[in-house]
Design a protein around this motif. Structure first.
Motif, PDB file in Angstrom:
ATOM      1  N   PHE A 120      -2.484  -4.487   2.553  1.00  0.00           N
ATOM      2  CA  PHE A 120      -1.340  -5.372   2.787  1.00  0.00           C
ATOM      3  C   PHE A 120      -1.022  -6.195   1.538  1.00  0.00           C
ATOM      4  N   ARG A 121      -2.080  -6.682   0.891  1.00  0.00           N
ATOM      5  CA  ARG A 121      -1.876  -7.568  -0.253  1.00  0.00           C
ATOM      6  C   ARG A 121      -1.721  -6.833  -1.576  1.00  0.00           C
ATOM      7  N   SER A 122      -2.030  -5.545  -1.578  1.00  0.00           N
ATOM      8  CA  SER A 122      -2.162  -4.833  -2.850  1.00  0.00           C
ATOM      9  C   SER A 122      -0.885  -4.881  -3.680  1.00  0.00           C
ATOM     10  N   GLY A 123       0.271  -4.743  -3.025  1.00  0.00           N
ATOM     11  CA  GLY A 123       1.506  -4.665  -3.794  1.00  0.00           C
ATOM     12  C   GLY A 123       1.818  -3.253  -4.237  1.00  0.00           C
ATOM     13  N   PHE A 124       0.827  -2.346  -4.223  1.00  0.00           N
ATOM     14  CA  PHE A 124       1.121  -0.968  -4.612  1.00  0.00           C
ATOM     15  C   PHE A 124       1.001   0.006  -3.445  1.00  0.00           C
ATOM     16  N   LEU A 125       0.706  -0.537  -2.246  1.00  0.00           N
ATOM     17  CA  LEU A 125       0.703   0.307  -1.046  1.00  0.00           C
ATOM     18  C   LEU A 125       1.583  -0.381  -0.007  1.00  0.00           C
ATOM     19  N   PRO A 126       2.236   0.394   0.874  1.00  0.00           N
ATOM     20  CA  PRO A 126       3.170  -0.230   1.817  1.00  0.00           C
ATOM     21  C   PRO A 126       2.467  -1.171   2.789  1.00  0.00           C
ATOM     22  N   ARG A 127       3.127  -2.296   3.073  1.00  0.00           N
ATOM     23  CA  ARG A 127       2.512  -3.323   3.925  1.00  0.00           C
ATOM     24  C   ARG A 127       2.301  -2.846   5.353  1.00  0.00           C
ATOM     25  N   PHE A 128       3.214  -1.982   5.844  1.00  0.00           N
ATOM     26  CA  PHE A 128       3.060  -1.562   7.245  1.00  0.00           C
ATOM     27  C   PHE A 128       1.747  -0.804   7.437  1.00  0.00           C
ATOM     28  N   LEU A 129       1.270  -0.090   6.392  1.00  0.00           N
ATOM     29  CA  LEU A 129      -0.011   0.612   6.511  1.00  0.00           C
ATOM     30  C   LEU A 129      -1.147  -0.390   6.686  1.00  0.00           C
ATOM     31  N   GLY A 130      -1.072  -1.488   5.961  1.00  0.00           N
ATOM     32  CA  GLY A 130      -2.093  -2.527   6.073  1.00  0.00           C
ATOM     33  C   GLY A 130      -2.157  -3.095   7.478  1.00  0.00           C
ATOM     34  N   GLU A 156      -5.373   5.258  10.293  1.00  0.00           N
ATOM     35  CA  GLU A 156      -6.232   5.778   9.230  1.00  0.00           C
ATOM     36  C   GLU A 156      -5.660   7.058   8.653  1.00  0.00           C
ATOM     37  N   LEU A 157      -5.173   7.925   9.560  1.00  0.00           N
ATOM     38  CA  LEU A 157      -4.625   9.212   9.128  1.00  0.00           C
ATOM     39  C   LEU A 157      -3.398   8.993   8.241  1.00  0.00           C
ATOM     40  N   ALA A 158      -2.535   8.065   8.680  1.00  0.00           N
ATOM     41  CA  ALA A 158      -1.319   7.780   7.913  1.00  0.00           C
ATOM     42  C   ALA A 158      -1.681   7.270   6.520  1.00  0.00           C
ATOM     43  N   THR A 159      -2.691   6.373   6.470  1.00  0.00           N
ATOM     44  CA  THR A 159      -3.106   5.826   5.176  1.00  0.00           C
ATOM     45  C   THR A 159      -3.658   6.927   4.282  1.00  0.00           C
ATOM     46  N   MET A 160      -4.475   7.796   4.898  1.00  0.00           N
ATOM     47  CA  MET A 160      -5.056   8.909   4.144  1.00  0.00           C
ATOM     48  C   MET A 160      -3.945   9.746   3.515  1.00  0.00           C
ATOM     49  N   LEU A 161      -2.947  10.119   4.334  1.00  0.00           N
ATOM     50  CA  LEU A 161      -1.858  10.967   3.837  1.00  0.00           C
ATOM     51  C   LEU A 161      -1.071  10.253   2.736  1.00  0.00           C
ATOM     52  N   TRP A 162      -0.841   8.964   2.953  1.00  0.00           N
ATOM     53  CA  TRP A 162      -0.089   8.197   1.948  1.00  0.00           C
ATOM     54  C   TRP A 162      -0.815   8.202   0.605  1.00  0.00           C
ATOM     55  N   LEU A 163      -2.134   7.940   0.653  1.00  0.00           N
ATOM     56  CA  LEU A 163      -2.924   7.896  -0.584  1.00  0.00           C
ATOM     57  C   LEU A 163      -2.884   9.243  -1.282  1.00  0.00           C
ATOM     58  N   LEU A 164      -2.971  10.290  -0.487  1.00  0.00           N
ATOM     59  CA  LEU A 164      -3.054  11.639  -1.038  1.00  0.00           C
ATOM     60  C   LEU A 164      -1.715  12.076  -1.622  1.00  0.00           C
ATOM     61  N   ILE A 165      -0.637  11.822  -0.880  1.00  0.00           N
ATOM     62  CA  ILE A 165       0.669  12.361  -1.272  1.00  0.00           C
ATOM     63  C   ILE A 165       1.410  11.405  -2.195  1.00  0.00           C
ATOM     64  N   LYS A 166       1.489  10.145  -1.781  1.00  0.00           N
ATOM     65  CA  LYS A 166       2.288   9.183  -2.537  1.00  0.00           C
ATOM     66  C   LYS A 166       1.480   8.478  -3.627  1.00  0.00           C
ATOM     67  N   GLY A 167       0.158   8.412  -3.431  1.00  0.00           N
ATOM     68  CA  GLY A 167      -0.658   7.670  -4.391  1.00  0.00           C
ATOM     69  C   GLY A 167      -0.347   6.194  -4.300  1.00  0.00           C
ATOM     70  N   ALA A 168      -0.055   5.567  -5.426  1.00  0.00           N
ATOM     71  CA  ALA A 168       0.265   4.143  -5.436  1.00  0.00           C
ATOM     72  C   ALA A 168       1.567   3.934  -6.202  1.00  0.00           C
ATOM     73  N   LYS A 169       2.281   2.857  -5.836  1.00  0.00           N
ATOM     74  CA  LYS A 169       3.550   2.558  -6.498  1.00  0.00           C
ATOM     75  C   LYS A 169       3.271   1.747  -7.752  1.00  0.00           C
ATOM     76  N   VAL A 170       3.261   2.418  -8.878  1.00  0.00           N
ATOM     77  CA  VAL A 170       2.763   1.788 -10.103  1.00  0.00           C
ATOM     78  C   VAL A 170       3.699   0.712 -10.642  1.00  0.00           C
ATOM     79  N   THR A 171       5.002   0.890 -10.424  1.00  0.00           N
ATOM     80  CA  THR A 171       5.957  -0.065 -10.990  1.00  0.00           C
ATOM     81  C   THR A 171       5.686  -1.480 -10.510  1.00  0.00           C
ATOM     82  N   ALA A 172       5.139  -1.584  -9.292  1.00  0.00           N
ATOM     83  CA  ALA A 172       4.902  -2.912  -8.733  1.00  0.00           C
ATOM     84  C   ALA A 172       3.625  -3.530  -9.272  1.00  0.00           C
TER      85      ALA A 172
END
Lengths: 240, 231
Positions: B162-172, B210-226
């Motif tokens: 949630f706090r990371s800024g590079f992953l979507p808050r809804f996943l948190g 957990e599954l959604a987060t796993m897929l996000w990490l695998l496919i989208k990775g992290a949003k580096v611009t942020a």
């Protein structure tokens, strides 16, 4: 980045550690010592089984309380690591490792505590055993659980000794607390050899109590000396 | 590749390996071999498919190792968000893995009893089967205990996401709700065992966090611009 409350000041860190210390003591005390102590009749499997059957909800509650205690224990050990990192990072980490292993053993002993429920609810599967045999099985698992709890106490004792050392070497808490805590750890270590632990009981527990209680109360009421904590942290170039 | 994206992808890949292997020991084998309330049928199933049962024990152990690796991978990804919460997350996983390792012993004990080697001949078959069934049940009880930790580690994990800024808050948020899902399941197993299966089915949308987060990490990775420059 917003700072979470447990990083805001070492004093609130200490207070929260005290709260989890208290919660763990309360939940585990009821779950693994007081309620089982009420229901288990030493050396009498039949009376023990009758007690558990008569107080089914209380028995289930004791397992739940034990599990809550275990979860609180992880947080407590973790916060102590943070609290004493400025004194000596390696020893603080070593203490946390011993603490986490102790918690895993504690969780295992509470699993064995659940066996009587399975035996009593199994019905059909256990029709091959007569009632005395079922009672004996139940009793065996409760004894087994108590043994596992003794092993947990020994590991917890090592943690207490290390924490006692860290308090003694710290500049931000009174040394006497460290001495008492290490003494409490030595008392728990007597359970490494259960006959010795039980021979010394309840005196080893009476000696251990002031160490555990004084540390918990000190953390809750006084926390730590913030100035000196920061000083010691700065010496090892460790910020918050 | 940006180091944070790389760390996210690695964590996603480790997560994927856990998601792919865990259901075998956790769901598939028990559903094939264990007949609830029937010790004899369970014993016959396990003896007829002994290799499968042994594989599920091994799968359990491998799963714990992957779980520890996952915690370390996520720690690398999220430690700069907040070290304290990241360590707490790892602590919960370590205890969970230790409980999981010990819990496989219950399945080993069941197998020994069902096989009934020489030294066990003093017990007749019906009793051996009943005792074996007890250990099978104790194993699933151990999983209910471990469920508490499967839940608890998700709270710091969700908070960090949630706090990371590079992953979507809804996943948190989803992960933090997922935490309470497991806790509720564990309490249900203890107090209302009959409703456990229904509760498990209804909690699926929560557990998919957990599954959604796993897929996000695998496919989208992290949003580096942020990301801040120092990351």
């Amino acid at each position: 980045m917003t700072e979470p409350i447990i990083q805001r000041s070492p004093r609130s860190l200490a207070r929260i550690a005290g709260v989890f210390d208290f919660l763990e003591g309360l939940a585990s005390g009821f779950g693994q010592i007081i309620i089982p102590g009420m229901l288990v009749v030493a050396g009498n499997a039949a009376a023990t089984a009758a007690n558990i059957l008569a107080h089914g909800s209380l028995f289930r509650f004791s397992i739940l309380a034990a599990l809550i205690g275990i979860a609180c224990h992880v947080v407590w050990i973790f916060l102590f690591y943070k609290l004493f990192k400025p004194v000596n990072r390696s020893i603080s980490l070593l203490a946390a490792f011993f603490g986490l292993v102790a918690v895993a053993i504690q969780a295992f002993s509470s699993l064995l505590q659940a066996a009587p429920l399975i035996i009593m609810e199994a019905g059909q599967s256990f029709s091959a055993f007569n009632i005395e045999q079922l009672q004996a099985l139940t009793f065996m698992f409760l004894r087994f659980s108590a043994r596992a709890f003794n092993i947990y106490l020994a590991f917890f004792g090592i943690w207490c000794v290390l924490i006692g050392y860290l308090i003694f070497r710290s500049t931000f808490m009174p040394r006497i607390l460290g001495v008492l805590e290490a003494l409490a750890g030595l008392c728990w270590l007597t359970f490494l050899w259960p006959p010795l632990g039980h021979y010394l009981s309840p005196y080893n527990q009476i000696v251990a109590a002031p160490g555990e209680l004084s540390l918990m109360l000190w953390l809750l009421v006084f926390g730590v000396n913030v100035e000196r904590w920061k000083e010691q942290a700065a010496q090892h170039s460790l910020g918050l | 590749m940006h180091p944070t994206v790389k760390a996210a992808r690695i964590a996603g890949a480790v997560y994927l390996s856990m998601v792919l292997t865990a259901p075998f020991s956790l769901i598939y084998v028990p559903s094939k071999l264990i007949v609830r309330g029937n010790a004899t049928a369970t014993a016959n199933n396990i003896l007829a498919h002994e290799t499968m049962f042994r594989l599920s024990i091994m799968g359990d152990l491998v799963g714990q190792v992957i779980f520890i690796c996952l915690a370390i991978a996520l720690y690398r990804l999220l430690r700069d968000v907040n070290r304290t919460w990241a360590w707490l997350m790892v602590s919960f996983v370590l205890v969970s893995a230790a409980v999981g390792f010990l819990n496989t012993l219950n399945n080993v004990a069941a197998l020994i009893l069902f096989r009934g080697d020489e030294f066990l001949t003093v017990f007749d078959q019906v009793r051996r089967e009943a005792l074996g069934m007890l250990f099978i049940r104790l194993h699933s009880q151990g999983q209910f205990i471990d469920e508490i930790f499967w839940g608890l580690w998700l709270f710091p994990f969700g908070l960090l996401v949630f706090r990371s800024g590079f992953l979507p808050r809804f996943l948190g948020i989803w992960l933090m709700i997922n935490c309470f899902g497991y806790l509720v399941l564990s309490v249900t197993a203890l107090f209302f065992p009959l409703y456990y299966e229904a509760a498990f089915r209804f909690s699926q949308p929560v557990l998919f966090g957990e599954l959604a987060t796993m897929l996000w990490l695998l496919i989208k990775g992290a949003k580096v611009t942020a990301l801040p420059v120092t990351a």
